[in-house]
Design a protein around this motif. Structure first.
Motif, PDB file in Angstrom:
ATOM      1  N   ALA A 186     -24.007   9.298  -2.443  1.00 27.29           N
ATOM      2  CA  ALA A 186     -24.593   9.104  -3.441  1.00 27.29           C
ATOM      3  C   ALA A 186     -25.178   9.795  -4.791  1.00 27.29           C
ATOM      4  O   ALA A 186     -25.049   9.243  -6.093  1.00 27.29           O
ATOM      5  CB  ALA A 186     -25.886   8.916  -2.880  1.00 27.29           C
ATOM      6  N   THR A 187     -25.126  11.625  -5.044  1.00 28.39           N
ATOM      7  CA  THR A 187     -25.805  11.511  -5.443  1.00 28.39           C
ATOM      8  C   THR A 187     -24.167  11.592  -6.841  1.00 28.39           C
ATOM      9  O   THR A 187     -24.421  11.443  -8.076  1.00 28.39           O
ATOM     10  CB  THR A 187     -25.635  13.495  -5.768  1.00 28.39           C
ATOM     11  N   VAL A 244     -30.046  13.731 -12.521  1.00 28.01           N
ATOM     12  CA  VAL A 244     -29.396  13.861 -11.736  1.00 28.01           C
ATOM     13  C   VAL A 244     -28.860  15.361 -11.539  1.00 28.01           C
ATOM     14  O   VAL A 244     -28.419  15.940 -12.616  1.00 28.01           O
ATOM     15  CB  VAL A 244     -27.739  13.239 -12.339  1.00 28.01           C
ATOM     16  N   ALA A 251     -30.327  11.240 -17.240  1.00 23.00           N
ATOM     17  CA  ALA A 251     -30.255  10.603 -16.155  1.00 23.00           C
ATOM     18  C   ALA A 251     -30.592  11.241 -14.001  1.00 23.00           C
ATOM     19  O   ALA A 251     -31.003  10.510 -13.555  1.00 23.00           O
ATOM     20  CB  ALA A 251     -29.056  10.220 -15.588  1.00 23.00           C
ATOM     21  N   ALA A 300     -22.287   6.901 -12.850  1.00 23.46           N
ATOM     22  CA  ALA A 300     -22.671   6.461 -13.708  1.00 23.46           C
ATOM     23  C   ALA A 300     -23.647   7.185 -15.315  1.00 23.46           C
ATOM     24  O   ALA A 300     -23.791   6.460 -15.584  1.00 23.46           O
ATOM     25  CB  ALA A 300     -24.394   4.581 -12.931  1.00 23.46           C
ATOM     26  N   SER A 301     -24.279   7.867 -15.476  1.00 24.06           N
ATOM     27  CA  SER A 301     -24.694   8.024 -15.920  1.00 24.06           C
ATOM     28  C   SER A 301     -23.674   9.145 -16.985  1.00 24.06           C
ATOM     29  O   SER A 301     -24.637   8.642 -18.300  1.00 24.06           O
ATOM     30  CB  SER A 301     -25.481   9.645 -15.278  1.00 24.06           C
ATOM     31  N   LEU A 303     -28.343   2.175  -5.143  1.00 21.20           N
ATOM     32  CA  LEU A 303     -27.448   3.236  -5.859  1.00 21.20           C
ATOM     33  C   LEU A 303     -26.814   1.915  -6.985  1.00 21.20           C
ATOM     34  O   LEU A 303     -26.906   0.843  -6.852  1.00 21.20           O
ATOM     35  CB  LEU A 303     -26.153   2.921  -5.009  1.00 21.20           C
ATOM     36  N   PRO A 304     -25.929   2.614  -7.897  1.00 23.51           N
ATOM     37  CA  PRO A 304     -25.611   1.280  -9.433  1.00 23.51           C
ATOM     38  C   PRO A 304     -23.980   1.383  -8.991  1.00 23.51           C
ATOM     39  O   PRO A 304     -23.296   0.489  -9.541  1.00 23.51           O
ATOM     40  CB  PRO A 304     -25.403   2.576 -10.486  1.00 23.51           C
ATOM     41  N   ALA A 327     -22.539   8.636  -6.885  1.00 22.45           N
ATOM     42  CA  ALA A 327     -22.151   7.185  -7.921  1.00 22.45           C
ATOM     43  C   ALA A 327     -23.455   7.515  -9.067  1.00 22.45           C
ATOM     44  O   ALA A 327     -23.448   6.800  -9.751  1.00 22.45           O
ATOM     45  CB  ALA A 327     -22.805   6.603  -6.133  1.00 22.45           C
ATOM     46  N   ARG A 328     -24.777   8.489  -9.075  1.00 24.53           N
ATOM     47  CA  ARG A 328     -25.483   8.414  -9.475  1.00 24.53           C
ATOM     48  C   ARG A 328     -24.476   9.428 -11.037  1.00 24.53           C
ATOM     49  O   ARG A 328     -25.283   9.080 -12.044  1.00 24.53           O
ATOM     50  CB  ARG A 328     -26.498   8.705  -9.186  1.00 24.53           C
ATOM     51  N   GLY A 329     -23.982  10.019 -10.467  1.00 28.25           N
ATOM     52  CA  GLY A 329     -23.551  10.796 -11.689  1.00 28.25           C
ATOM     53  C   GLY A 329     -22.408  10.376 -11.695  1.00 28.25           C
ATOM     54  O   GLY A 329     -22.265  10.025 -13.238  1.00 28.25           O
TER      55      GLY A 329
END
Length: 538
Positions: A247-248, A122, A120, A254-255, A330-331, A250-252
Motif C-alpha cells: 500500500a505504501t 508518503v 504526498a 502515484a506521488s 489506494l490510487p 502504491a502511494r509512492g
C-alpha cells in the motif's frame, strides 16, 4: 502484432548482462533489437541485431537515433539501468507508451523523489540535499547540531555506489565527498537511517492497475556500507505487514506520477511501519526481474513489460494475476502474481588482492537446484571487499519448491567457489593485518564474526598447540572442542571454520610448517582465502 512486426525494432538502452532478458523477449515477440550503449565491448553487444554506440545520458542523441529509424521502431525499453528517464524522453518524443518524462525524472533523482514523497505524505526518511558547495557550510555551521546515524547517497546512481552509513561527525566529510563524486549532477542526499528488514518490490503499471510482480527479502550486510549479499523470493515476512508495504509502495508510485511501465521499490518495515527508501521507474536489476522472479513464478516479466511498452495487453500477466486487498483508498487497483517456487540468489565476495585463479565454478554449476552461476571476476582481476553492489565477485541462483532447500542450495554453491589470490600483495597484507581505512572503523569485517570468548578459545588453543606440522592435515587437529565453539558461525561465503580447514587440506595437501596462532588468525580474518594466501606467500 502486425504481420510486419519482424521488420520492426525495439530500441533497448544498455548492452550489459541485465539486458539479456530484454533482447530475448524482443526476439520472442517477433521484433529485431536495436541496442545502444556507450561501451562497444559490453557483454550483450554480440546478441543485438543492430548495435549503435551512444552514451545513454545523451538523450538528444538517442532521440536522433530513434528518429532515423522511426518508421521501423516499435518501442523503447530498458531494465536494471539508471536510464529510465532516457527511455521516457525518447518515448515522449516518438509517441511510444511509457511513464511521462517528468515522472521518470522524479523516480531517477532522489532529491525530486523525496520531495514528491514529502508532498504526498508518503513515509520516507527526513532528508536534506547536499551539493559540492554545501559541504563547507555543514562543516562550519551545521555539523555540531546534526544527529547520527545518517545515510548519504548520490542523488542519481544505483547499485549502492557511494551509499553508506555515517555513524558520527568524524565520518561526515569523507562520506559526503565520496557520495557526491558518484553523482552525475554533483548532488547527494543526507537522510535519517531507517532500521528494520528491507525488501525489493517489482511491479507493472498500466490502465490504472498495479500488479506486484516480485516481493523479495533483501539480505543486507557490512556496515557502514549496504551490501546486498542476496535476495529470496517469495518473502517469508508477515503477510499483513507485506500488504502494508504494498500500500505504501502504491502511494509512492502515484506521488511520482508513474502510470505506464515498470516500478521498483527498495522499502523497509521500521518500528514506525513501512518507509520507502526509493522507487525507480524500471524493472529491477540484481537478477530479480530477469531471473529470480521468472523462476519463482513461471512468468516472463520482461516480456510482459515489453508488451506494455508496445501498446499491447500483457495477456499472460492478466491470466496469472489475482486481486490483492492491500487496503482502501489506494490510487490503483492492485493485483499480485503468486510464486509457485522459491528463488534464492546469493553472492560471493573476496578479500582485497589480485585474483590468481577461480576454482570450482564447474562444481557450483552442478549443485542440485542451482540454475545459474554467474562469475564477475577472473584471473588477473583486482578485487576488494565490496563497498557497493557492483564490486561482488559472482552470483548463484537456486530454485526449489521448498524455501529452505533453495536457500541451502544457493549458499552451498557459493561455499564451493574459491578465489585464490596472488601472493605477496600489499592490499591483501594490509587487510590480513586488520588495518582499516580512513572513516571505516570495523570495516572490512573479519571473515568469521566470532564472539570475543569464542575467538579467545580458538587463539588460546593455537598458542598451546604452538606449531602446525609440515603437510599435516589441518582439519584433523585434535582440538578438544576448539572448532565446536564456531560450528554454527559461517564466513561471508557460507563456510564454517571446520569446512574452511577441510577445503584447505584438499587444496594444499603439501604445505610448510605454520605458527598455529598466525594460521588461525589468518583463518579468522580472511577465511579460506587468508589461509591460501598465507601458504602461497611462503
Amino acid at each position: 502484432m502486425s504481420e510486419s512486426a519482424d521488420e520492426k525494432y525495439i530500441l533497448i538502452l544498455g548492452a550489459g548482462l541485465m539486458q539479456r532478458p530484454s533482447i530475448e523477449a524482443a526476439r520472442e515477440l517477433g521484433y529485431r533489437t536495436l541496442v545502444v550503449d556507450a561501451n562497444p565491448a559490453a557483454v550483450c553487444v554480440p546478441f543485438a541485431d543492430r548495435f549503435e554506440q551512444v552514451d545513454l545520458k545523451d538523450r538528444e542523441a538517442l532521440v536522433n537515433l530513434a528518429g532515423s529509424v522511426r518508421d521501423k521502431l516499435a518501442a523503447v525499453f530498458t531494465a536494471g539501468t539508471d536510464f529510465s528517464a532516457s527511455v521516457s524522453y525518447v518515448a515522449e518524443k516518438c509517441g511510444f507508451r511509457a511513464h511521462s518524462f517528468q515522472a521518470a525524472l522524479n523516480a531517477s533523482d532522489k532529491t525530486l523523489m523525496r520531495g514528491c514523497f514529502e508532498k504526498a505524505g508518503v513515509p520516507s526518511p527526513s532528508f536534506v540535499k547536499v551539493g559540492r558547495g554545501d559541504i563547507a557550510m555543514y562543516l562550519k555551521e551545521g555539523l555540531d547540531k546534526m544527529s547520527f546515524p545518517k545515510v548519504v547517497k548520490p542523488a542519481d546512481n544505483m547499485g549502492a555506489r557511494g551509499c553508506r552509513l555515517i555513524r558520527g561527525a568524524d565520518e561526515f566529510l569523507h562520506s559526503v565527498e565520496v557520495a557526491v563524486s558518484y553523482s552525475r549532477t554533483g548532488k547527494a542526499i543526507l537522510e535519517d537511517f531507517m532500521d528494520g528488514p528491507e525488501f525489493s518490490i517489482d511491479a507493472l503499471l498500466y490502465d490504472g492497475t498495479l500488479t506486484i510482480t516480485g516481493f523479495a527479502d533483501r539480505h543486507i550486510f557490512y556496515k557502514p556500507y549496504f551490501i546486498e549479499m542476496g535476495h529470496t523470493m517469495p518473502s517469508v515476512f508477515d503477510e499483513d505487514k507485506k500488504k502494508e508495504l504494498v500500500a505504501t509502495f502504491a502511494r509512492g508510485i502515484a506521488s511520482l506520477g508513474l502510470t505506464c511501465g515498470a516500478a521498483k521499490a527498495d522499502i523497509k518495515y521500521t518500528s514506525s511501519g513501512p518507509m520507502v527508501g526509493e522507487i525507480a521507474a524500471r524493472l529491477s536489476g540484481g537478477y530479480m526481474s530477469g531471473w529470480t522472479f521468472p523462476y519463482a513464478s513461471g512468468l516472463n516479466l520482461t516480456k510482459e513489460a515489453m508488451r506494455i511498452a508496445l501498446g499491447e495487453r500483457p495477456a499472460l500477466l492478466e491470466e496469472r494475476r489475482v486481486p490483492l486487498d492491500a487496503g482502501a483508498g489506494l490510487p490503483f487497483k492492485v493485483y499480485d502474481v503468486p510464486c509457485l517456487r522459491t528463488s534464492a540468489e546469493r553472492a560471493w565476495i573476496s578479500i582485497p588482492g589480485q585474483v590468481k585463479e577461480v576454482l570450482a565454478l564447474g562444481r557450483a554449476e552442478t549443485e542440485p537446484y542451482v540454475r545459474n552461476v554467474m562469475p564477475r571476476t577472473g584471473a588477473g582481476d583486482k578485487v576488494d571487499f565490496p563497498r557497493n553492489n557492483v564490486e561482488k565477485c559472482g552470483n548463484v541462483i537456486a530454485v526449489s519448491e521448498r524455501h529452505d532447500i533453495a536457500v541451502q542450495a544457493a549458499e552451498h554453491a557459493v561455499s564451493s567457489v574459491v578465489i585464490r589470490l596472488e601472493p605477496e600483495n600489499r592490499e591483501t597484507d594490509t587487510f590480513l593485518a586488520g588495518t582499516g581505512q580512513f572513516c571505516e572503523e570495523g570495516f572490512p569485517p573479519d571473515a568469521f564474526a566470532l564472539p570475543e570468548d569464542a575467538g579467545k578459545i580458538v587463539l588460546d588453543y593455537a598458542g598451546r598447540l604452538g606449531r602446525i606440522g609440515k603437510d599435516s592435515p589441518c582439519s584433523k587437529i585434535d582440538d578438544g572442542g576448539i572448532l565446536k565453539v564456531a560450528e554454527n558461525i559461517s564466513d561471508y561465503n557460507h563456510r564454517t571454520l571446520l569446512e574452511t580447514l577441510k577445503l584447505f587440506d584438499q587444496l594444499c595437501p603439501e604445505h610448510p610448517e605454520f605458527d598455529a596462532v598466525e594460521f588461525f588468525r589468518a583463518a579468522i580474518r580472511g577465511g579460506l582465502q587468508g589461509l591460501l594466501y598465507m601458504r602461497d606467500s611462503r
